[in-house]
Each structure stands twice: as structure tokens, then as C-alpha cells.
Scaffold this motif. Structure first.
Motif, PDB file in Angstrom:
ATOM      1  N   GLY A   1       0.825  -1.201   0.000  1.00 37.86           N
ATOM      2  CA  GLY A   1       0.000   0.000   0.000  1.00 37.86           C
ATOM      3  C   GLY A   1       0.858   1.248   0.000  1.00 37.86           C
ATOM      4  O   GLY A   1       2.076   1.190  -0.098  1.00 37.86           O
ATOM      5  N   GLY A   2       0.219   2.387   0.109  1.00 34.95           N
ATOM      6  CA  GLY A   2       0.953   3.651   0.132  1.00 34.95           C
ATOM      7  C   GLY A   2       0.791   4.420  -1.165  1.00 34.95           C
ATOM      8  O   GLY A   2       0.497   3.853  -2.222  1.00 34.95           O
ATOM      9  N   LYS A   3       1.021   5.720  -1.077  1.00 40.43           N
ATOM     10  CA  LYS A   3       0.780   6.603  -2.218  1.00 40.43           C
ATOM     11  C   LYS A   3       1.976   6.723  -3.151  1.00 40.43           C
ATOM     12  O   LYS A   3       1.848   7.211  -4.250  1.00 40.43           O
TER      13      LYS A   3
ATOM     14  N   THR B   1      -7.434   7.014   6.153  1.00 32.84           N
ATOM     15  CA  THR B   1      -6.137   7.184   6.805  1.00 32.84           C
ATOM     16  C   THR B   1      -5.466   5.871   7.140  1.00 32.84           C
ATOM     17  O   THR B   1      -4.248   5.808   7.281  1.00 32.84           O
ATOM     18  N   GLY B   2      -6.262   4.794   7.317  1.00 30.25           N
ATOM     19  CA  GLY B   2      -5.687   3.504   7.671  1.00 30.25           C
ATOM     20  C   GLY B   2      -5.359   3.356   9.137  1.00 30.25           C
ATOM     21  O   GLY B   2      -4.775   2.362   9.553  1.00 30.25           O
ATOM     22  N   LYS B   3      -5.721   4.360   9.951  1.00 28.15           N
ATOM     23  CA  LYS B   3      -5.464   4.303  11.390  1.00 28.15           C
ATOM     24  C   LYS B   3      -6.747   4.673  12.132  1.00 28.15           C
ATOM     25  O   LYS B   3      -7.566   5.435  11.618  1.00 28.15           O
TER      26      LYS B   3
ATOM     27  N   ARG C   1      -1.842  -0.001  10.834  1.00 29.01           N
ATOM     28  CA  ARG C   1      -1.183   0.833   9.829  1.00 29.01           C
ATOM     29  C   ARG C   1      -1.776   0.460   8.482  1.00 29.01           C
ATOM     30  O   ARG C   1      -1.799  -0.708   8.118  1.00 29.01           O
ATOM     31  N   ARG C   2      -2.255   1.449   7.762  1.00 25.08           N
ATOM     32  CA  ARG C   2      -2.855   1.239   6.443  1.00 25.08           C
ATOM     33  C   ARG C   2      -3.985   0.211   6.505  1.00 25.08           C
ATOM     34  O   ARG C   2      -4.128  -0.635   5.620  1.00 25.08           O
TER      35      ARG C   2
END
Length: 376
Positions: free
Chosen positions: A67-69, A274-276, A118-119
């Protein structure tokens, strides 16, 4: 209740390379993902020589990095392109090294913040603790989880350096970029430590709360997320001093705006985005610019509420809502939105005065809008 605004996308600069997101220009996001998968497949073989028991180290890191941008590689890559350098696999590998640095920072940050997720998935130390429990191993599962996560974060730091050094860029280019690459990692750790110091209250007598919060954001986020990746791409491409100065003038205010948006999302954001869990920043007592402005504007009654609830890790959802209401009522979120707008405008103005390659220039401007709107 305050709702973070969605800033309109700028319509003055367009390029055929940009589709739904500037991160998808030239399929950068997909190419970074493929590079991560290629590199981790090779690292699986390296660790298999140690023991098959090491497999979760790579698997859990791979899951985190799925994941992640890919924001940091994007700023690095498009600075390289804006400086006039060509597309190619070597610069992509060098830019992807920043994703491993980001993974290390996330793993270690979750340990320090005692974050469970996280995520949208269990954080690294929670996953290793669950592995310990599932296998009914000896000793304490929580301690094992934290210890293993520290090693996973350290591996990510090592892999970041290995990928950068082995990217295939010419030695002269790597030598130009090495100073920025090293400074970025060192100052990230310094900014993270400064954050810990301020949360512990050790620095509160040395400068104002808002100034402290912005200084932490400067080194923990602004430089590491935007300015240093831009400068890395510029140095690797051999950009001149004028271009590098403009990259800094663009990157620093944009990086601070990015962190201010993160502050708002940490309090008012949707966990699905946000994943959190919502309100974690309040439970952790993070001394952000948003909180500094809230305290500065709060009435005596509101300050008592803040003192009683902020930083309580066991805070229930109802009290999180009370804190959100206090923060919103002070007008601090609106003030932060104004700061974001001013910083983004300053960044855009800095980049608009630079003679850059057209497509790279356009994507960087689009990234500025998307990064602070979080529409990536």
C-alpha cells in the motif's frame, strides 16, 4: 463538527501524462510497485540462506509496502524529469529506495506510538506478536513483536541503501545524490527524536508551542517527504544551483502543508482513508500545530478539558468526540486550512518562476495540489 476541506484541483496547468492522479503519470505507481516486488524477491533468497524462519521478515514488509501513495518516489522521479533527464529503470530504482526508507520510518513510528494498525492492517509489531502467540513460543509475545519489528525496520533501512547504491545510475550521479540521501535519513531521525522530546515535555520552555510544532514538522515531514526527494532527483540529474534552490523553495512550504493536512486527518479523518483508528493522535498527545493553535485559542474551561483528556492512551471514543468538539470550537482547524492554502500558494509561486521541462513541471504542480488535498 469540523470537516477537512477538499481543495479544488488547479486547472491552469495540464499535461497528457496526468490521468486520475499525478502519481499515475507514466504509470509511476505501478512501476514502483513492480520494482519493490522484484527487489524483495531477491532479498527473500538472501535471507533464505540464513533460515526459512526469516521468511516473515520479508513477507510482512512486502505486505506493508503493498500500500501507500508512493509520494516520495514521485517527487524524486519528477524532479529528475523536470531537470531534463530521461525516463529509465535506473532512476526508478533510486526513487523506489525512498519507499524502503518510508517503510522503516512507519515501522519504527508505530512502535514508538504503540499503534495497533497501519494502512488498515495490524502494525508490524502487532503482526509479529500474533505470530508468536499463534506458534505458542516461549517468552513474552509483545516483547517479541517489538523486537522483531525493530529488526524489520532496520532491514528496510539497509534495503533502502542497497537499492539506491545498486540502482544502476552512473557512479558520478550517485555521488552527486549521496549527500542528500544521507542528510535526509539523518535529519528524519533527528526530527523523530525531537517529536519524542516535545511529547515528553522537555522542550516546552525553550520556544513557543506553535514554533516547536512547525519545527518538528519541518524536519520530520517537510524535508523528508518533499524537499529532500526533490533535491535527490535534481542532484541525480545534475541540475544547476538555480533549479535546486527552486526545488527547495517549492518543497519546504509544500512539505509543511502536507504535514498540516496530516494533522487534520489525524483528528478528523476517516479511518477508511487514513488507515489508522480515528483519534489516535489525540490519545498519543501529539503536539501538532493544530493542537498548539487550539491551546493558544482555548478558553480556561476548554484548556481544562484538553489537560484532562489529551494524551490519555485509554481514551474512549466519546471523549475523543469531546476533544474534537473543543478543537473545532476554537477555530484552530480553520486556521490550519488557511495555513495550508498559503503554503501551497507559496510553493506554486516558487516553482512557476523556474525554467523546467514542461511535463515534469506540470506533474510537480499537480502533485502539490493532490498531496495537500489527499486525493491521491
Amino acid at each position: 463538527m469540523f470537516t477537512p476541506s477538499r481543495r479544488p484541483q488547479a486547472g491552469t496547468t495540464t499535461t497528457p501524462a496526468i490521468r486520475s492522479s499525478p502519481l499515475d503519470a507514466e504509470d509511476l505507481r505501478g512501476r514502483v510497485r513492480s520494482e519493490i516486488e522484484r527487489f524483495l524477491a531477491a532479498q527473500t533468497e538472501v535471507l533464505a540462506e540464513v533460515s526459512d524462519d526469516c521468511a516473515p521478515l520479508v513477507r510482512y514488509v512486502a505486505d506493508l509496502m503493498s500500500g501507500g501513495k508512493r509520494l516520495r518516489p514521485a517527487f524524486c522521479y519528477w524532479a529528475w524529469r523536470a531537470a531534463g533527464a530521461p525516463n529509465g529503470p535506473a532512476v526508478l530504482a533510486a526513487a523506489t529506495a525512498l519507499e524502503f526508507l518510508q517503510a522503516a520510518a512507519l515501522v519504527h513510528d508505530d512502535i514508538m506510538d504503540a499503534s495497533d494498525t497501519r494502512r488498515g492492517a495490524p502494525s508490524m509489531h502487532r503482526r509479529f506478536a500474533a505470530l508468536h502467540t499463534a506458534n505458542r513460543w516461549d517468552s513474552d509475545a509483545e516483547q517479541f513483536g517489538m523486537s522483531a519489528a525493530v529488526l524489520a525496520g532496520d532491514l528496510c533501512l539497509t534495503w533502502s541503501d542497497a537499492l539506491f547504491s545498486g540502482s544502476g545510475l552512473p557512479p558520478a550521479a550517485l555521488a552527486r545524490g549521496r549527500g542528500v540521501f544521507d542528510r535526509m535519513r539523518i535529519q528524519l531521525m533527528g526530527g523523530q527524536y525531537l517529536d519524542l522530546v516535545d511529547q515528553a515535555g522537555a522542550g516546552r520552555d525553550r520556544r513557543g508551542a506553535l514554533e516547536r510544532a512547525r519545527r518538528v514538522a519541518h524536519f520530520k515531514s517537510a524535508k523528508y517527504t518533499v524537499e529532500h526527494p526533490l533535491l535527490l532527483g535534481g542532484h541525480l540529474a545534475g541540475a544547476g544551483s538555480g533549479v535546486l534552490e527552486r526545488f527547495s523553495a517549492f518543497g519546504l512550504p509544500l512539505g509543511e502543508a502536507f504535514q498540516l493536512r496530516d494533522d487534520l486527518l489525524g483528528v478528523f479523518g476517516d479511518p477508511a482513508r487514513t488507515g489508522k483508528p480515528a483519534g489516535d493522535d489525540l490519545r498519543e498527545g501529539k503536539r501538532t500545530a493544530l493542537i498548539a493553535l487550539t491551546v493558544e485559542r482555548a478558553t480556561d474551561v476548554q484548556k481544562k478539558v484538553l489537560q484532562a483528556l489529551l494524551g490519555d492512551r485509554s481514551l474512549p471514543a466519546a471523549d475523543i468526540d469531546v476533544l474534537r468538539e473543543v478543537i473545532a470550537d476554537t477555530g484552530a482547524p480553520v486556521a490550519v486550512e488557511r495555513m495550508i492554502d498559503e503554503l501551497v500558494e507559496r510553493a506554486r509561486t516558487a516553482l512557476d518562476t523556474t525554467d523546467l521541462e514542461a511535463a515534469g513541471h506540470a506533474v510537480l504542480l499537480a502533485l502539490a495540489e493532490a498531496a495537500t488535498d489527499r486525493s491521491l
